[in-house]
Design a protein around this motif. Structure first.
Motif, PDB file in Angstrom:
ATOM      1  N   GLN A 126      -2.300   4.746   7.668  1.00 14.98           N
ATOM      2  CA  GLN A 126      -2.386   3.315   7.372  1.00 14.98           C
ATOM      3  C   GLN A 126      -3.527   2.699   8.168  1.00 14.98           C
ATOM      4  OE1 GLN A 126      -0.065   1.826   5.042  1.00 14.98           O
ATOM      5  NE2 GLN A 126       0.209   4.024   4.730  1.00 14.98           N
ATOM      6  N   LYS A 127      -4.422   2.009   7.484  1.00 20.76           N
ATOM      7  CA  LYS A 127      -5.553   1.382   8.185  1.00 20.76           C
ATOM      8  C   LYS A 127      -6.046   0.178   7.419  1.00 20.76           C
ATOM      9  CE  LYS A 127      -8.562   4.870   6.085  1.00 20.76           C
ATOM     10  NZ  LYS A 127      -9.555   5.927   6.323  1.00 20.76           N
ATOM     11  N   ASN A 135       0.849  -1.189   0.000  1.00 25.06           N
ATOM     12  CA  ASN A 135       0.000   0.000   0.000  1.00 25.06           C
ATOM     13  C   ASN A 135       0.888   1.242   0.000  1.00 25.06           C
ATOM     14  OD1 ASN A 135      -2.287  -1.614   0.146  1.00 25.06           O
ATOM     15  ND2 ASN A 135      -2.387  -1.512   2.378  1.00 25.06           N
ATOM     16  N   ALA A 136       0.355   2.353  -0.502  1.00 25.22           N
ATOM     17  CA  ALA A 136       1.100   3.613  -0.491  1.00 25.22           C
ATOM     18  C   ALA A 136       1.325   4.067   0.944  1.00 25.22           C
ATOM     19  CB  ALA A 136       0.336   4.675  -1.270  1.00 25.22           C
ATOM     20  N   GLU A 178       1.937  12.119  -6.628  1.00 19.72           N
ATOM     21  CA  GLU A 178       2.137  10.669  -6.670  1.00 19.72           C
ATOM     22  C   GLU A 178       2.285  10.104  -5.270  1.00 19.72           C
ATOM     23  OE1 GLU A 178       5.555  10.908  -9.207  1.00 19.72           O
ATOM     24  OE2 GLU A 178       6.943  10.764  -7.517  1.00 19.72           O
ATOM     25  N   GLU A 179       2.429   8.797  -5.207  1.00 19.67           N
ATOM     26  CA  GLU A 179       2.568   8.107  -3.928  1.00 19.67           C
ATOM     27  C   GLU A 179       3.707   7.101  -3.991  1.00 19.67           C
ATOM     28  OE1 GLU A 179      -2.096   8.122  -2.431  1.00 19.67           O
ATOM     29  OE2 GLU A 179      -1.359   6.421  -3.631  1.00 19.67           O
ATOM     30  N   TYR A 180       4.319   6.880  -2.838  1.00 10.14           N
ATOM     31  CA  TYR A 180       5.404   5.904  -2.713  1.00 10.14           C
ATOM     32  C   TYR A 180       4.851   4.554  -2.256  1.00 10.14           C
ATOM     33  CZ  TYR A 180       9.159   9.454  -2.785  1.00 10.14           C
ATOM     34  OH  TYR A 180      10.037  10.444  -3.126  1.00 10.14           O
ATOM     35  N   GLY A 181       5.480   3.486  -2.737  1.00  9.42           N
ATOM     36  CA  GLY A 181       5.188   2.140  -2.266  1.00  9.42           C
ATOM     37  C   GLY A 181       6.449   1.300  -2.311  1.00  9.42           C
ATOM     38  N   VAL A 182       6.385   0.106  -1.769  1.00  8.40           N
ATOM     39  CA  VAL A 182       7.515  -0.834  -1.774  1.00  8.40           C
ATOM     40  C   VAL A 182       7.179  -1.961  -2.738  1.00  8.40           C
ATOM     41  CG1 VAL A 182       8.937  -2.395  -0.384  1.00  8.40           C
ATOM     42  CG2 VAL A 182       8.036  -0.268   0.621  1.00  8.40           C
TER      43      VAL A 182
END
Length: 308
Positions: free
Chosen positions: A307-308, A163-164, A262-266
């Motif tokens: 985060q949820k 998730n982002a 934008e968004e970061y993720g792994v």
């Protein structure tokens, strides 16, 4: 008379000899038969023992094969089995960079270390060529890409992504004395850019139709602008906040136009169960406050996504 007795004696001796030879042949035949039977029984015993050994080995092997197969299908089991989580990164302050002792620190580095600890393994950081990140991941040189990675369509189709966890943007970096000329995207195409190869910044400059030089890292892109080799760079806003402007190593540079949001993720290998494990870790660490506390250490708390 003597001749008759001699003939009779000869007959008796012959009969005795014939009887004796006949008995010896029967005994030999019986002995051979007995020997063959014993040999056959021994072979049957040996074969039975061999079969039992094979069956026992097969039964013992089956669970091991099942475990190996399960481990092969599970990145989590693979990582825990080898005892390390290998994280692919680049030098990208404030997400991943080295302290004075040569240790990797940063918001991403510290969070990756905490995640590895939650899995019961050690963390190992490996600098990669960002343009080859998918190849490195699929080749198992690394176990994940965790370096302020933008969740683009290409990334999400090639990797199993978390998730982002952070908001970001691509922004234009120019020298301070030229900033007023480039406050909108209207005349950016007249500039020559330096961008990290394979990055979201490269995608934005390509979309602009501007001329650019691909470099290894975003830090290299800043160096190109500072040296005058390129007119401008496009880098992540989180990096710009830490490295550009007053009080930084690039006080003569500034940022102007924001090109996107934008968004970061792994990223993990496609189908990896580590993504789900990380999502659960994000929720736990956000709820207990440790994720935000780590972000505050590096000044990126405003960018953290709930985060949820």
């Amino acid at each position: 008379m003597k001749k008759l007795i001699a003939v009779m004696l000869a007959g008796v001796m012959t009969a005795a000899m014939v009887t004796g030879c006949g008995g010896s042949a029967d005994d030999s035949a019986q002995t051979a038969a007995d020997t063959q039977e014993d040999t056959t029984q021994e072979q049957e015993t040996d074969n039975t023992a061999a079969d039992e050994a094979v069956n026992t080995e097969t039964e013992a092997q089956e669970p091991a094969d099942e475990d190996a197969e399960a481990a092969g299908d599970s990145d989590l089991a693979y990582v825990q089995g080898k005892g390390t989580l290998v994280v692919g990164i680049t030098d990208f302050e404030p997400m991943d960079y080295k302290d004075e002792s040569g240790n990797w620190i940063g918001f991403d580095a510290d969070t990756a270390s905490a995640f590895a600890k939650s899995l019961g393994v050690e963390v190992e950081f490996v600098e990669i060529d960002w343009d080859n990140k998918i190849m490195e991941l699929d080749g198992k040189t690394i176990d994940c890409v965790w370096n302020g990675m933008t969740l683009t369509d290409e990334v999400k189709s090639a990797m199993e992504c978390s998730n982002a966890y952070c908001n970001n943007a691509q922004i234009v970096i120019v020298p301070q004395d030229k900033a007023e000329q480039y406050q909108t995207a209207d005349n950016l195409t007249e500039l020559t850019f330096a961008v990290e190869a394979g990055s979201a910044g490269e995608a934005e400059v390509t979309a602009l139709g501007a001329e650019f030089t691909p470099v290894k890292t975003q830090a290299d892109a800043l160096m190109e602008v500072a040296a005058g080799s390129s007119d401008a760079a496009v880098i992540d806003s989180l990096m710009a906040a830490a490295m550009v402007g007053e009080g930084t190593g690039y006080a003569n540079l500034t940022y102007t136009v924001q090109l996107n949001s934008e968004e970061y993720g792994v990223g993990f290998r496609k189908g990896s169960d580590l993504a789900e494990a990380l999502n659960a870790f994000f929720v736990t660490s956000y709820e207990d406050g440790s994720l935000v506390q780590t972000a505050e250490t590096y000044g990126v708390q405003a960018a953290v996504i709930e985060q949820k």
